[in-house]
Design a protein around this motif. Structure first.
Motif, PDB file in Angstrom:
ATOM      1  N   LEU A 161       0.836  -1.189  -0.155  1.00 52.98           N
ATOM      2  CA  LEU A 161      -0.038   0.021   0.025  1.00 52.98           C
ATOM      3  C   LEU A 161       0.531   1.343  -0.086  1.00 52.98           C
ATOM      4  CD1 LEU A 161      -2.392   1.035   0.096  1.00 52.98           C
ATOM      5  CD2 LEU A 161      -2.238   1.079   2.436  1.00 52.98           C
ATOM      6  N   GLU A 162       2.124   1.115   0.733  1.00 53.01           N
ATOM      7  CA  GLU A 162       2.984   2.759   1.035  1.00 53.01           C
ATOM      8  C   GLU A 162       3.780   2.903  -0.532  1.00 53.01           C
ATOM      9  OE1 GLU A 162       5.623   2.380   3.913  1.00 53.01           O
ATOM     10  OE2 GLU A 162       3.949   1.630   5.428  1.00 53.01           O
ATOM     11  N   GLU A 163       3.431   1.283  -1.320  1.00 51.28           N
ATOM     12  CA  GLU A 163       4.508   1.808  -3.192  1.00 51.28           C
ATOM     13  C   GLU A 163       3.300   2.554  -3.319  1.00 51.28           C
ATOM     14  OE1 GLU A 163       6.497  -1.271  -5.776  1.00 51.28           O
ATOM     15  OE2 GLU A 163       5.565  -2.351  -3.813  1.00 51.28           O
ATOM     16  N   LEU A 164       2.492   1.883  -3.216  1.00 51.44           N
ATOM     17  CA  LEU A 164       1.800   2.338  -4.329  1.00 51.44           C
ATOM     18  C   LEU A 164       1.315   3.323  -4.035  1.00 51.44           C
ATOM     19  CD1 LEU A 164      -1.282  -0.710  -4.398  1.00 51.44           C
ATOM     20  CD2 LEU A 164      -0.146   0.357  -6.271  1.00 51.44           C
ATOM     21  N   VAL A 165       0.950   3.739  -2.866  1.00 49.48           N
ATOM     22  CA  VAL A 165       0.946   5.887  -2.870  1.00 49.48           C
ATOM     23  C   VAL A 165       1.549   6.135  -2.812  1.00 49.48           C
ATOM     24  CG1 VAL A 165       0.253   7.157  -0.708  1.00 49.48           C
ATOM     25  CG2 VAL A 165      -1.005   5.281  -0.787  1.00 49.48           C
ATOM     26  N   THR A 166       2.415   5.655  -2.872  1.00 48.59           N
ATOM     27  CA  THR A 166       4.212   7.025  -3.432  1.00 48.59           C
ATOM     28  C   THR A 166       4.464   6.951  -5.071  1.00 48.59           C
ATOM     29  OG1 THR A 166       5.114   6.018  -1.771  1.00 48.59           O
ATOM     30  CG2 THR A 166       6.743   6.820  -3.413  1.00 48.59           C
ATOM     31  N   MET A 167       3.946   5.632  -5.474  1.00 48.38           N
ATOM     32  CA  MET A 167       3.845   5.616  -6.960  1.00 48.38           C
ATOM     33  C   MET A 167       3.491   6.610  -7.492  1.00 48.38           C
ATOM     34  SD  MET A 167       4.667   1.940  -7.971  1.00 48.38           S
ATOM     35  CE  MET A 167       4.873   1.769 -10.228  1.00 48.38           C
ATOM     36  N   ASP A 168       1.718   6.522  -7.129  1.00 43.06           N
ATOM     37  CA  ASP A 168       0.805   6.850  -7.818  1.00 43.06           C
ATOM     38  C   ASP A 168      -0.317   7.853  -6.596  1.00 43.06           C
ATOM     39  OD1 ASP A 168      -2.496   7.218  -8.654  1.00 43.06           O
ATOM     40  OD2 ASP A 168      -2.033   4.579 -10.148  1.00 43.06           O
ATOM     41  N   SER A 169      -0.530   9.070  -7.154  1.00 42.04           N
ATOM     42  CA  SER A 169      -1.248  10.372  -6.619  1.00 42.04           C
ATOM     43  C   SER A 169      -2.362  10.121  -6.426  1.00 42.04           C
ATOM     44  CB  SER A 169      -0.807  11.626  -7.320  1.00 42.04           C
ATOM     45  OG  SER A 169      -1.330  11.813  -8.639  1.00 42.04           O
ATOM     46  N   THR A 170      -3.266   9.663  -7.833  1.00 39.35           N
ATOM     47  CA  THR A 170      -4.650  10.063  -7.284  1.00 39.35           C
ATOM     48  C   THR A 170      -4.917   8.416  -6.604  1.00 39.35           C
ATOM     49  OG1 THR A 170      -4.921   7.872  -9.051  1.00 39.35           O
ATOM     50  CG2 THR A 170      -5.128   9.945  -9.729  1.00 39.35           C
ATOM     51  N   ILE A 171      -4.790   7.171  -5.833  1.00 45.17           N
ATOM     52  CA  ILE A 171      -4.375   6.083  -5.009  1.00 45.17           C
ATOM     53  C   ILE A 171      -4.137   6.459  -4.199  1.00 45.17           C
ATOM     54  CG2 ILE A 171      -2.873   4.328  -4.290  1.00 45.17           C
ATOM     55  CD1 ILE A 171      -3.332   2.992  -7.181  1.00 45.17           C
ATOM     56  N   LYS A 172      -3.237   7.629  -4.053  1.00 46.10           N
ATOM     57  CA  LYS A 172      -3.205   8.389  -2.106  1.00 46.10           C
ATOM     58  C   LYS A 172      -3.855   8.785  -1.477  1.00 46.10           C
ATOM     59  CE  LYS A 172       0.037  11.433  -0.168  1.00 46.10           C
ATOM     60  NZ  LYS A 172       1.230  12.562  -0.426  1.00 46.10           N
ATOM     61  N   THR A 173      -5.042   9.690  -3.071  1.00 47.17           N
ATOM     62  CA  THR A 173      -6.065  10.878  -3.091  1.00 47.17           C
ATOM     63  C   THR A 173      -7.362   9.588  -2.754  1.00 47.17           C
ATOM     64  OG1 THR A 173      -5.376  11.696  -4.369  1.00 47.17           O
ATOM     65  CG2 THR A 173      -7.901  11.824  -3.688  1.00 47.17           C
ATOM     66  N   ALA A 174      -7.073   8.632  -2.686  1.00 50.31           N
ATOM     67  CA  ALA A 174      -8.572   7.599  -2.848  1.00 50.31           C
ATOM     68  C   ALA A 174      -7.721   7.063  -1.354  1.00 50.31           C
ATOM     69  CB  ALA A 174      -8.560   6.570  -3.692  1.00 50.31           C
ATOM     70  N   GLU A 175      -7.107   6.496  -0.827  1.00 50.89           N
ATOM     71  CA  GLU A 175      -6.659   6.215   0.000  1.00 50.89           C
ATOM     72  C   GLU A 175      -5.956   7.151   1.758  1.00 50.89           C
ATOM     73  OE1 GLU A 175      -5.409   3.963   3.384  1.00 50.89           O
ATOM     74  OE2 GLU A 175      -6.150   3.628   2.128  1.00 50.89           O
ATOM     75  N   GLU A 176      -6.157   8.303   1.077  1.00 53.56           N
ATOM     76  CA  GLU A 176      -6.950   9.185   2.336  1.00 53.56           C
ATOM     77  C   GLU A 176      -8.138   9.883   2.531  1.00 53.56           C
ATOM     78  OE1 GLU A 176      -4.997  12.725   0.441  1.00 53.56           O
ATOM     79  OE2 GLU A 176      -2.291  12.120   1.173  1.00 53.56           O
ATOM     80  N   ARG A 177      -9.068   9.220   1.451  1.00 48.97           N
ATOM     81  CA  ARG A 177     -10.155   9.582   1.895  1.00 48.97           C
ATOM     82  C   ARG A 177     -10.480   8.539   1.869  1.00 48.97           C
ATOM     83  NH1 ARG A 177     -12.541  12.187  -4.365  1.00 48.97           N
ATOM     84  NH2 ARG A 177     -11.765  14.502  -3.668  1.00 48.97           N
ATOM     85  N   LEU A 178     -10.817   7.429   2.101  1.00 50.52           N
ATOM     86  CA  LEU A 178     -11.485   6.148   2.398  1.00 50.52           C
ATOM     87  C   LEU A 178     -10.632   6.471   4.443  1.00 50.52           C
ATOM     88  CD1 LEU A 178      -9.907   2.780   0.246  1.00 50.52           C
ATOM     89  CD2 LEU A 178     -12.135   3.988   0.266  1.00 50.52           C
ATOM     90  N   GLN A 179      -9.033   6.854   4.484  1.00 48.94           N
ATOM     91  CA  GLN A 179      -9.546   6.147   5.795  1.00 48.94           C
ATOM     92  C   GLN A 179     -10.249   8.409   6.035  1.00 48.94           C
ATOM     93  OE1 GLN A 179      -6.945   4.868   7.521  1.00 48.94           O
ATOM     94  NE2 GLN A 179      -6.202   3.680   6.165  1.00 48.94           N
ATOM     95  N   ARG A 180     -10.516   8.876   6.123  1.00 46.86           N
ATOM     96  CA  ARG A 180     -11.666   9.702   6.720  1.00 46.86           C
ATOM     97  C   ARG A 180     -12.842   9.354   6.372  1.00 46.86           C
ATOM     98  NH1 ARG A 180      -8.837  13.684   3.201  1.00 46.86           N
ATOM     99  NH2 ARG A 180     -10.978  13.302   1.535  1.00 46.86           N
ATOM    100  N   LEU A 181     -13.006   8.464   5.850  1.00 47.59           N
ATOM    101  CA  LEU A 181     -14.335   8.372   5.873  1.00 47.59           C
ATOM    102  C   LEU A 181     -14.819   6.819   6.823  1.00 47.59           C
ATOM    103  CD1 LEU A 181     -15.562   8.080   2.213  1.00 47.59           C
ATOM    104  CD2 LEU A 181     -16.310   9.547   3.552  1.00 47.59           C
ATOM    105  N   SER A 182     -13.472   5.852   7.016  1.00 45.94           N
ATOM    106  CA  SER A 182     -13.493   5.085   7.990  1.00 45.94           C
ATOM    107  C   SER A 182     -13.343   5.465   9.933  1.00 45.94           C
ATOM    108  CB  SER A 182     -12.254   3.863   7.777  1.00 45.94           C
ATOM    109  OG  SER A 182     -11.226   4.710   7.922  1.00 45.94           O
ATOM    110  N   CYS A 183     -13.261   6.429   9.401  1.00 45.67           N
ATOM    111  CA  CYS A 183     -13.233   7.245  10.863  1.00 45.67           C
ATOM    112  C   CYS A 183     -14.290   7.957  11.356  1.00 45.67           C
ATOM    113  CB  CYS A 183     -12.443   8.557  10.979  1.00 45.67           C
ATOM    114  SG  CYS A 183     -10.605   7.984  10.969  1.00 45.67           S
ATOM    115  N   ASP A 184     -15.427   8.367  10.323  1.00 45.94           N
ATOM    116  CA  ASP A 184     -16.894   8.509  10.402  1.00 45.94           C
ATOM    117  C   ASP A 184     -17.878   7.458  10.543  1.00 45.94           C
ATOM    118  OD1 ASP A 184     -18.625  10.780  10.309  1.00 45.94           O
ATOM    119  OD2 ASP A 184     -19.041  10.317   8.296  1.00 45.94           O
TER     120      ASP A 184
END
Length: 134
Positions: free
Chosen positions: A26-49
Motif C-alpha cells: 500500500l505504501e509503495e502504491l501511494v508513493t507511485m500514484d497520486s490518485t491512489i494516494k488521494t483515494a486512500e486518504e479519503r478512505l481513511q477519513r471515511l472509515s473514521c466517520d
C-alpha cells in the motif's frame, strides 16, 4: 495472489482494491500514484466517520436481507409451481381416465350390438367421438 505489474495503472488499482494487500504494498502504491494516494486518504477519513460506517453497515445488512428474501421467494415460487403442476397433472389424468373409461365402455356396448343413440345417452360421448371408436 496474481502478479501485478506496478508500471501498469490498472494493475496498481487492482492491487489497491485487493483485500490481501500488505501495508508495504500500500505504501509503495501511494508513493507511485497520486490518485491512489488521494483515494486512500479519503478512505481513511471515511472509515473514521461513525455515521458513514453506520450507513455502510446498514447498506450491507440491507443487501444481505434482500438477497435472503429473494432466495426464499424463489424457493417458495418453485415449490408452488411444482404443487400447481402436480395438481393440474392429477386433474388432467383424471379427465383422461374418465374419457378412456367411457371409450372402453362404448367399445363394449358396440361389441354387444347396442345402437349408437343408446351408447351416446349412456356414455355422454358425442357422435363424432363414437364414430372414431367404431
Amino acid at each position: 495472489m496474481m502478479q501485478h505489474d506496478l508500471n501498469n495503472p490498472l494493475h496498481r488499482w487492482l492491487l489497491f482494491l485487493d483485500e490481501k494487500i500488505t501495508e508495504q504494498q500500500l505504501e509503495e502504491l501511494v508513493t507511485m500514484d497520486s490518485t491512489i494516494k488521494t483515494a486512500e486518504e479519503r478512505l481513511q477519513r471515511l472509515s473514521c466517520d461513525e455515521e458513514t460506517l453506520r450507513l455502510y453497515e446498514a447498506r450491507e445488512e440491507a443487501f444481505i436481507e434482500y438477497n435472503s428474501a429473494m432466495s426464499a421467494a424463489r424457493r417458495a415460487g418453485i415449490r408452488e409451481g411444482i404443487e400447481i403442476g402436480e395438481q393440474k397433472g392429477i386433474q388432467q389424468g383424471k379427465r383422461d381416465g374418465r374419457i378412456e373409461g367411457k371409450q372402453e365402455i362404448a367399445r363394449n356396448m358396440f361389441a354387444i350390438g347396442l345402437d349408437i343413440e343408446t351408447i351416446m345417452k349412456l356414455t355422454g360421448l358425442t357422435i363424432e367421438e363414437l364414430n372414431k371408436l367404431k
